[in-house]
Design a protein around this motif. Structure first.
Motif, PDB file in Angstrom:
ATOM      1  N   GLY A 170       0.829  -1.480  -0.384  1.00  0.00           N
ATOM      2  CA  GLY A 170      -0.133   0.340  -0.101  1.00  0.00           C
ATOM      3  C   GLY A 170       0.814   1.098  -0.185  1.00  0.00           C
ATOM      4  O   GLY A 170       2.212   0.652  -0.697  1.00  0.00           O
ATOM      5  N   MET A 171      -0.089   2.279   0.640  1.00  0.00           N
ATOM      6  CA  MET A 171       1.328   3.846   0.511  1.00  0.00           C
ATOM      7  C   MET A 171      -0.265   4.523   1.322  1.00  0.00           C
ATOM      8  O   MET A 171      -0.555   3.881   1.507  1.00  0.00           O
ATOM      9  CB  MET A 171       0.913   4.327  -0.783  1.00  0.00           C
ATOM     10  CG  MET A 171      -0.755   4.474  -1.106  1.00  0.00           C
ATOM     11  SD  MET A 171       0.101   5.255  -3.279  1.00  0.00           S
ATOM     12  CE  MET A 171      -2.457   5.888  -3.706  1.00  0.00           C
ATOM     13  N   LEU A 172       0.894   5.833   1.507  1.00  0.00           N
ATOM     14  CA  LEU A 172       0.702   7.116   2.119  1.00  0.00           C
ATOM     15  C   LEU A 172      -0.058   5.794   4.187  1.00  0.00           C
ATOM     16  O   LEU A 172      -0.519   6.057   4.121  1.00  0.00           O
ATOM     17  CB  LEU A 172      -0.649   7.824   1.589  1.00  0.00           C
ATOM     18  CG  LEU A 172      -0.351   8.623   0.700  1.00  0.00           C
ATOM     19  CD1 LEU A 172      -1.652   9.412   0.139  1.00  0.00           C
ATOM     20  CD2 LEU A 172       0.652   9.811   1.745  1.00  0.00           C
ATOM     21  N   TRP A 173       0.925   4.804   4.636  1.00  0.00           N
ATOM     22  CA  TRP A 173       0.394   4.289   6.119  1.00  0.00           C
ATOM     23  C   TRP A 173       0.933   5.418   6.816  1.00  0.00           C
ATOM     24  O   TRP A 173       0.631   6.512   6.697  1.00  0.00           O
ATOM     25  CB  TRP A 173       1.929   3.588   6.078  1.00  0.00           C
ATOM     26  CG  TRP A 173       1.759   2.089   5.314  1.00  0.00           C
ATOM     27  CD1 TRP A 173       1.029   1.825   4.264  1.00  0.00           C
ATOM     28  CD2 TRP A 173       3.865   1.567   5.486  1.00  0.00           C
ATOM     29  NE1 TRP A 173       1.444   0.437   3.408  1.00  0.00           N
ATOM     30  CE2 TRP A 173       3.116   0.577   3.863  1.00  0.00           C
ATOM     31  CE3 TRP A 173       4.461   1.653   5.907  1.00  0.00           C
ATOM     32  CZ2 TRP A 173       4.013  -0.552   4.063  1.00  0.00           C
ATOM     33  CZ3 TRP A 173       5.204   0.255   5.635  1.00  0.00           C
ATOM     34  CH2 TRP A 173       5.089  -0.710   4.220  1.00  0.00           C
ATOM     35  N   PRO A 174      -0.751   4.963   7.708  1.00  0.00           N
ATOM     36  CA  PRO A 174      -1.249   4.218   7.815  1.00  0.00           C
ATOM     37  C   PRO A 174      -2.672   3.645   7.296  1.00  0.00           C
ATOM     38  O   PRO A 174      -2.747   2.608   7.274  1.00  0.00           O
ATOM     39  CB  PRO A 174      -1.591   4.003   9.566  1.00  0.00           C
ATOM     40  CG  PRO A 174      -1.004   5.019   9.436  1.00  0.00           C
ATOM     41  CD  PRO A 174      -0.471   5.661   9.135  1.00  0.00           C
ATOM     42  N   ASP A 175      -3.143   4.695   6.456  1.00  0.00           N
ATOM     43  CA  ASP A 175      -4.146   4.716   5.605  1.00  0.00           C
ATOM     44  C   ASP A 175      -4.393   4.059   5.076  1.00  0.00           C
ATOM     45  O   ASP A 175      -5.221   3.262   4.761  1.00  0.00           O
ATOM     46  CB  ASP A 175      -4.728   6.286   5.830  1.00  0.00           C
ATOM     47  CG  ASP A 175      -4.896   7.640   6.280  1.00  0.00           C
ATOM     48  OD1 ASP A 175      -5.584   8.233   6.946  1.00  0.00           O
ATOM     49  OD2 ASP A 175      -3.666   7.756   7.619  1.00  0.00           O
ATOM     50  N   GLY A 176      -3.277   3.904   3.908  1.00  0.00           N
ATOM     51  CA  GLY A 176      -3.739   3.014   2.869  1.00  0.00           C
ATOM     52  C   GLY A 176      -2.733   1.810   3.159  1.00  0.00           C
ATOM     53  O   GLY A 176      -2.479   1.019   1.604  1.00  0.00           O
ATOM     54  N   ARG A 177      -2.858   0.931   3.862  1.00  0.00           N
ATOM     55  CA  ARG A 177      -1.675  -0.195   3.621  1.00  0.00           C
ATOM     56  C   ARG A 177      -2.971  -0.986   3.007  1.00  0.00           C
ATOM     57  O   ARG A 177      -4.038  -0.869   3.263  1.00  0.00           O
ATOM     58  CB  ARG A 177      -1.887  -0.767   5.101  1.00  0.00           C
ATOM     59  CG  ARG A 177      -1.070  -0.086   5.861  1.00  0.00           C
ATOM     60  CD  ARG A 177      -0.714  -0.679   7.332  1.00  0.00           C
ATOM     61  NE  ARG A 177       0.293   0.259   7.869  1.00  0.00           N
ATOM     62  CZ  ARG A 177       1.578  -0.505   8.131  1.00  0.00           C
ATOM     63  NH1 ARG A 177       2.529  -1.790   6.760  1.00  0.00           N
ATOM     64  NH2 ARG A 177       3.050   0.172   8.442  1.00  0.00           N
ATOM     65  N   SER A 178      -2.108  -2.431   2.343  1.00  0.00           N
ATOM     66  CA  SER A 178      -3.234  -3.062   1.868  1.00  0.00           C
ATOM     67  C   SER A 178      -3.816  -4.038   2.091  1.00  0.00           C
ATOM     68  O   SER A 178      -4.233  -4.801   1.949  1.00  0.00           O
ATOM     69  CB  SER A 178      -2.411  -3.951   1.165  1.00  0.00           C
ATOM     70  OG  SER A 178      -1.056  -4.894   1.847  1.00  0.00           O
ATOM     71  N   THR A 179      -3.959  -3.614   3.844  1.00  0.00           N
ATOM     72  CA  THR A 179      -4.341  -4.822   4.406  1.00  0.00           C
ATOM     73  C   THR A 179      -6.468  -4.243   4.712  1.00  0.00           C
ATOM     74  O   THR A 179      -6.468  -4.543   5.237  1.00  0.00           O
ATOM     75  CB  THR A 179      -3.327  -4.639   6.251  1.00  0.00           C
ATOM     76  OG1 THR A 179      -3.413  -3.573   6.611  1.00  0.00           O
ATOM     77  CG2 THR A 179      -2.620  -5.241   6.053  1.00  0.00           C
TER      78      THR A 179
END
Length: 369
Positions: A170-179
């Motif tokens: 994902g990207m822009l952690w923690p918002d855009g995690r692939s979880t």
């Protein structure tokens, strides 16, 4: 055994590089449509004193040297607000002019960070730290539109854009995690929509690392497709000393092109032409045990790697194997242009994988048919 020197090529090379005679033993990329080079670190290197030479020792412009060797695309990364002032809009606009002047096309690589973004780190830009949800999507869209719109207004539009860099997790952690694929898909589509609006006709690439991992590629793109993420190109990093075998890359590229009905692209690869660092910073690939079997750390071994990975990409059925970008061929060792943008004294761990040797001369692996 020294390979014979390559003579400097004239302006005819710009119009039809495929018909030029290649120096003995140089790489052949099987007529790929994209013969790309990532030149993100070039402006800073030049500002710090980097010099580039043709194989005969004649000094020249790095972009032109690579173009005359057959490169027809350049990839440039964009950070939001880097500590050293590089990798932002001003340098991108300047590079876009140079790239266009050489008859090359541009891929913009959005990191959506103030620093390196890769599978192990996807840090929000400092200015976006407090943003979440729709506000974060809006900031991402505004940044994307500003960069691509500025290029278009300058008359140097990008031909392709990556919405994120090596975004396996994902990207822009923690918002855009692939979880949390719901939120990740929202961010991706915000970037895609902004890119298509700001630069009509642009192609959109989604970029993962681990190009030999077919299971991981399927999992990620199955999720993206299921959530309606719009994209045109599947872009994968593939470094043979990290990401599996060429056979595994072949399997993954063939499967991805067929499964998703998209073109595929190796967005990053490289290989060392020697071992032993030029500066005091240890190189990332520094030991014989790290090398890919059958590919020595020599100019010939580097050229053979590019030839063979080119053949793998070209083998994708239906012409869906677009091509390759060589990662940072002009990132040579000069003081002040190291890995850490916050530390001017940091060194370069990549100079033994550049396409210019330690005497600043063009190496055989840069010659594309």
């Amino acid at each position: 055994m020294r390979r014979r020197s390559v003579l400097r090529l004239g302006t005819a090379a710009l119009a039809a590089p495929a018909v030029l005679a290649l120096p003995t033993g140089t790489a052949r990329a099987a007529g790929l449509a994209i013969r790309g080079v990532d030149l993100s670190s070039l402006p800073k290197g030049e500002d710090k004193g980097a010099v580039f030479r043709y194989a005969d020792g004649t000094r020249g412009d790095a972009v032109r040297i690579l173009r005359e060797a057959g490169a027809n695309w350049a990839r440039i990364k964009v950070w939001v607000d880097a500590a050293d002032g590089y990798h932002g809009k001003p340098h991108l606009l300047a590079m876009a002019r140079r790239i266009q002047d050489q008859g090359m096309r541009l891929l913009v690589d959005f990191h959506y960070s103030d620093t390196w973004a890769d599978p192990g780190k996807q840090f929000k830009p400092a200015a976006w730290t407090s943003l979440t949800g729709a506000a974060l999507e809006a900031a991402l869209a505004e940044h994307t539109a500003d960069i691509l719109g500025s290029l278009a207004r300058q008359g140097t539009p990008a031909a392709m854009a990556q919405i994120g860099n090596e975004i396996n997790g994902g990207m822009l952690w923690p918002d855009g995690r692939s979880t949390d694929w719901g939120r990740l898909a929202g961010l991706l589509n915000a970037g895609v929509t902004a890119a298509r609006s700001a630069s009509p006709g642009i192609r959109i690439a989604l970029h993962l690392a681990e190009g030999g991992d077919n299971g991981g590629t399927r999992w990620w793109f199955d999720n993206a497709v299921a959530r309606g993420v719009s994209f045109d190109v599947i872009a994968l990093s593939f470094y043979g000393y990290w990401h599996g075998t060429l056979a595994e890359l072949r399997t993954n590229l063939h499967d991805a092109a067929s499964r998703y009905g998209r073109d595929v692209l190796v967005a990053e690869t490289a290989y060392p032409f020697r071992l032993g660092s030029k500066d005091s910073h240890p190189d990332i690939i520094a030991e014989p045990s790290q090398l890919v079997p059958g590919y020595p750390a020599t100019p010939q071994g580097q050229a053979a790697w590019m030839r063979d990975i080119g053949e793998v990409v070209a083998s994708v059925p239906g012409g869906r194997g677009l091509g390759i970008f060589y990662w940072e061929p002009a990132w040579t060792a000069v003081p002040g242009n190291g890995w850490d943008e916050t530390d001017p004294s940091s060194g370069n761990g990549w100079e033994n994988q550049a396409l210019f040797d330690y005497d600043d001369r063009a190496l055989p692996a840069m010659w594309w048919p």
